[in-house]
Every structure is written in structure tokens, then in C-alpha cells.
Design an enzyme around this catalytic site. Structure first.
Site, PDB file in Angstrom:
ATOM      1  CB  SER A  98      -0.906   0.023   1.231  1.00 50.19           C
ATOM      2  OG  SER A  98      -1.576   1.272   1.342  1.00 50.19           O
ATOM      3  CE1 TYR A 111      -3.797  -2.714   4.941  1.00 47.41           C
ATOM      4  CE2 TYR A 111      -3.329  -0.470   4.273  1.00 47.41           C
ATOM      5  CZ  TYR A 111      -3.642  -1.776   3.952  1.00 47.41           C
ATOM      6  OH  TYR A 111      -3.787  -2.136   2.637  1.00 47.41           O
ATOM      7  CE  LYS A 115      -1.157  -4.185   2.975  1.00 43.56           C
ATOM      8  NZ  LYS A 115      -1.168  -5.508   2.294  1.00 43.56           N
ATOM      9  CB  THR A 145     -12.276  -2.688  -3.349  1.00 40.15           C
ATOM     10  OG1 THR A 145     -11.388  -2.273  -2.294  1.00 40.15           O
ATOM     11  CG2 THR A 145     -11.488  -2.973  -4.605  1.00 40.15           C
TER      12      THR A 145
END
Length: 201
Positions: A98, A111, A115, A145
Site C-alpha cells: 500500500s 496497517y 505494509k 473496492t
């Protein structure tokens, strides 16, 4: 879904990347059916949105689960499938990372840290798995998404409007980058490929 694919010899299986036994079973199944692996795409991931300044809200449980799925999971997949990849043709590992790893902004501190670990792991693996196996990270941003709970398309569009390419990244954009790494970037390894409409600039 498998029935709709062209050609023959397809195999569908569920792999829980936070479950070592699931990963081992999948590697065994691929070994028995094919005996080799040409490409491994680590695209499983999960996040629990927590505002960056809410350090108390980012509990140990959220942090540990985020790192387990997004960082330990891809490593466990590589570890289990390495023998098959070493028997493959122009074998390639592609890790879906990411742009949060680079910008320091994302759905949670856990997160983006996980990543960033994926990107570091990609570089390290490229050094030790070559020349048999090439390793890449694909680094998308704001893909259209429902991955991030509560994020609307309108929010994505507002961000996209500020980017150099003024486009919302689609799953197909990411998929084309994965294919490029596997098929075309045969003289590259250990690189992070942004698919982010220029957000990293």
C-alpha cells in the site's frame, strides 16, 4: 468461477493466511497437482480503521491481527511455497502492499506499519531468493473496492481529483501491474511499484 476460466487444470482453494496449517495444506495440494509454481501473488489483507491520532483506540488486539494478516501472512506464504517456486519457470512473487507504507497515512498506524514491513521484506527476499525467484511489491492507493469499511466512492473521487492522474485506481489497474511484474519486468527484482495515480509524488 473456476468453470468460467479458459483452459484446463485449474484448482480453487481457500487459504487462511493467518492459519499456518491452512498454508501448509495449500502448498501440499499444489505440490501434488502441479509439482511447481511460477507465480505467487500475496494479495490477502485486512484492516480495522482507527484514526491515526487515536493511539488508545489502536488496541494490541487490532495491531496484532493487522500485522498477522498483512505481514506475517505473506511471509508464511513465501516460506511454504519457496520450494515450489524454485522449481518454477521465471518464478515471481508479487506482494500487494500500500502507498500508506510510504506516505504514513492510511486506515490505521498498524496497517501502514505492516505494509512498510511488506516492502522491506520484498527487498530482503529479492536479495536471498535470486536468481531463481524475482520479488516485487505493488503499492496501490485508494482502490475502488469496499476494502476499507465506511469509505465511499465520493471520498475516493475527492482524493483522486487532487492526484496528478485524477483517476480512481481500479482493481484492474492493480492486476495489470501484477501481470507486468510477472511477465514483463524480467530484469527487475526487489522494487516497489506504485499504482497510485501519482499520490507518492
Amino acid at each position: 468461477m473456476v468453470a468460467g476460466l479458459q483452459g484446463t487444470g485449474h484448482l480453487a482453494m481457500r487459504i487462511a493466511i493467518d492459519d499456518p496449517q491452512s498454508i501448509t495444506a495449500a502448498a501440499t495440494a499444489v505440490t501434488e497437482k502441479y509439482g511447481r509454481l511460477d507465480a505467487l501473488v500475496n494479495c490477502g489483507g485486512a484492516t480495522t480503521p482507527v484514526p491515526a491520532n487515536d493511539l488508545d483506540g489502536l488496541t494490541d488486539a487490532i495491531f496484532d491481527r493487522t500485522v498477522t494478516i498483512n505481514l506475517r501472512g505473506p511471509f508464511a506464504m513465501v516460506r511454504a511455497f519457496r520450494p515450489l517456486l524454485e522449481k518454477g519457470s521465471s518464478a515471481t512473487i508479487v506482494n500487494i502492499s500500500s502507498i500508506a507504507a510510504r506516505t504514513g497515512m492510511g486506515s490505521s498506524l498498524a496497517y501502514l506499519a505492516a505494509k512498510a514491513g511488506v516492502d522491506a521484506l520484498t527487498v530482503a527476499l529479492a536479495k536471498i531468493l535470486g536468481p531463481q525467484i524475482r520479488v516485487f511489491s505493488i503499492s496501490p492507493a485508494g482502490v475502488d473496492t469496499d476494502f476499507v469499511a465506511g469509505r465511499t466512492r465520493e471520498q475516493l473521487q475527492k482524493v483522486a481529483d487532487r492526484m496528478p492522474l485524477a483517476h480512481i485506481t481500479t482493481p484492474d489497474d492493480v492486476a495489470r501491474a501484477v501481470v507486468a511484474c510477472i511477465v514483463h519486468l524480467t530484469s527487475s527484482t526487489g522494487i516497489v511499484v506504485p499504482v497510485d495515480e501519482g499520490r507518492h509524488l
